[in-house]
Motif scaffolding. Structure first.
Motif, PDB file in Angstrom:
ATOM      1  N   ALA A 299      22.193  42.183  44.972  1.00  0.00           N
ATOM      2  CA  ALA A 299      22.646  43.234  44.160  1.00  0.00           C
ATOM      3  C   ALA A 299      24.174  43.456  44.418  1.00  0.00           C
ATOM      4  CB  ALA A 299      21.972  44.450  44.426  1.00  0.00           C
ATOM      5  N   PHE A 300      24.457  43.426  45.908  1.00  0.00           N
ATOM      6  CA  PHE A 300      25.801  43.698  46.523  1.00  0.00           C
ATOM      7  C   PHE A 300      26.752  42.487  46.076  1.00  0.00           C
ATOM      8  CE2 PHE A 300      24.161  46.456  49.769  1.00  0.00           C
ATOM      9  CZ  PHE A 300      24.654  47.510  49.467  1.00  0.00           C
ATOM     10  N   SER A 301      26.180  41.376  46.009  1.00  0.00           N
ATOM     11  CA  SER A 301      27.018  40.279  45.464  1.00  0.00           C
ATOM     12  C   SER A 301      27.421  40.319  43.934  1.00  0.00           C
ATOM     13  CB  SER A 301      26.371  38.783  45.810  1.00  0.00           C
ATOM     14  OG  SER A 301      25.323  38.453  45.059  1.00  0.00           O
ATOM     15  N   LEU A 302      26.485  40.766  43.346  1.00  0.00           N
ATOM     16  CA  LEU A 302      26.664  41.083  41.687  1.00  0.00           C
ATOM     17  C   LEU A 302      27.571  42.041  41.761  1.00  0.00           C
ATOM     18  CD1 LEU A 302      22.898  40.474  40.119  1.00  0.00           C
ATOM     19  CD2 LEU A 302      24.957  39.144  39.906  1.00  0.00           C
ATOM     20  N   ILE A 303      27.609  43.136  42.294  1.00  0.00           N
ATOM     21  CA  ILE A 303      28.264  44.511  42.242  1.00  0.00           C
ATOM     22  C   ILE A 303      29.573  43.873  42.353  1.00  0.00           C
ATOM     23  CG2 ILE A 303      29.162  46.473  43.056  1.00  0.00           C
ATOM     24  CD1 ILE A 303      26.100  47.393  43.498  1.00  0.00           C
TER      25      ILE A 303
ATOM     26  N   SER B 271      33.130  43.687  40.034  1.00  0.00           N
ATOM     27  CA  SER B 271      34.290  44.551  40.260  1.00  0.00           C
ATOM     28  C   SER B 271      35.578  43.932  40.515  1.00  0.00           C
ATOM     29  CB  SER B 271      33.858  45.582  41.664  1.00  0.00           C
ATOM     30  OG  SER B 271      33.810  44.854  42.728  1.00  0.00           O
ATOM     31  N   ILE B 272      35.532  42.712  40.881  1.00  0.00           N
ATOM     32  CA  ILE B 272      36.915  41.830  41.125  1.00  0.00           C
ATOM     33  C   ILE B 272      37.563  41.921  39.797  1.00  0.00           C
ATOM     34  CG2 ILE B 272      35.986  40.721  43.332  1.00  0.00           C
ATOM     35  CD1 ILE B 272      35.837  38.392  41.722  1.00  0.00           C
ATOM     36  N   GLN B 273      38.895  41.526  39.743  1.00  0.00           N
ATOM     37  CA  GLN B 273      39.660  41.531  38.634  1.00  0.00           C
ATOM     38  C   GLN B 273      39.679  40.191  38.068  1.00  0.00           C
ATOM     39  OE1 GLN B 273      43.820  41.888  39.970  1.00  0.00           O
ATOM     40  NE2 GLN B 273      43.524  44.335  40.270  1.00  0.00           N
ATOM     41  N   ASN B 274      39.911  40.091  36.868  1.00  0.00           N
ATOM     42  CA  ASN B 274      39.535  38.745  36.187  1.00  0.00           C
ATOM     43  C   ASN B 274      40.588  37.568  36.654  1.00  0.00           C
ATOM     44  OD1 ASN B 274      37.699  39.367  34.567  1.00  0.00           O
ATOM     45  ND2 ASN B 274      39.043  40.260  32.761  1.00  0.00           N
ATOM     46  N   GLY B 275      40.246  36.390  36.822  1.00  0.00           N
ATOM     47  CA  GLY B 275      40.990  35.513  37.359  1.00  0.00           C
ATOM     48  C   GLY B 275      41.198  35.164  38.801  1.00  0.00           C
TER      49      GLY B 275
ATOM     50  N   ALA C 194      31.383  31.763  39.709  1.00  0.00           N
ATOM     51  CA  ALA C 194      30.712  33.185  39.612  1.00  0.00           C
ATOM     52  C   ALA C 194      29.283  32.810  39.265  1.00  0.00           C
ATOM     53  CB  ALA C 194      31.516  34.090  38.901  1.00  0.00           C
ATOM     54  N   CYS C 195      29.218  32.133  38.005  1.00  0.00           N
ATOM     55  CA  CYS C 195      27.800  31.759  37.753  1.00  0.00           C
ATOM     56  C   CYS C 195      26.925  30.976  38.635  1.00  0.00           C
ATOM     57  CB  CYS C 195      27.938  31.176  36.371  1.00  0.00           C
ATOM     58  SG  CYS C 195      28.604  32.033  35.086  1.00  0.00           S
ATOM     59  N   LEU C 196      27.701  30.069  39.179  1.00  0.00           N
ATOM     60  CA  LEU C 196      27.046  29.115  40.345  1.00  0.00           C
ATOM     61  C   LEU C 196      26.618  30.001  41.319  1.00  0.00           C
ATOM     62  CD1 LEU C 196      26.260  26.317  40.770  1.00  0.00           C
ATOM     63  CD2 LEU C 196      28.375  26.077  42.299  1.00  0.00           C
TER      64      LEU C 196
END
Length: 124
Positions: free
Chosen positions: A34-38, A42-46, A53-55
């Protein structure tokens, strides 16, 4: 029934301990996921490539299974090591004396004439 209860009691305690450990590990991995998904949301695009991220999310879903596999293998290894220790302990135990001692055997000529009298037998 008492022997069966005595045999089953340690197995029940081990199974209960393993269930408690698996539940705690599931909670820990769920919180970590859950923390890794948050963090990923929450990080900026790019900043992170979407493929990476999907991996990471895909690998995070398998975190529970991986932890359970590692814990089960460690418990099996511990049981096997204990079995080897037990075998080594049994090999160090001195052997028992023979079942029949030579000094307590009856005289080879006994019984004479095919008769056995109960009064001749002595209980020791």
């Amino acid at each position: 029934m008492k022997l069966m209860d005595g045999y089953s009691r340690p197995k029940f305690n081990i199974a209960g301990g393993m269930e408690w450990l698996c539940f705690r590990l599931d909670m820990l991995s769920s919180i970590t996921f859950a923390f890794s998904l948050i963090f990923l949301i929450s990080i900026q695009n790019g900043v992170i490539d979407p493929g990476v991220a999907c991996l990471s999310v895909t690998y995070g879903l398998n975190l529970n299974t991986l932890q359970a596999l590692v814990i089960c293998n460690l418990c099996n290894l511990e049981n096997k090591i204990i079995s080897v220790e037990r075998i080594l302990q049994y090999t160090c135990i001195p052997s028992e004396p023979p079942l029949v001692e030579q000094s307590k055997q009856p005289d080879p000529s006994w019984p004479l004439h095919g008769k056995v009298d109960i009064r001749d037998l002595q209980v020791r």
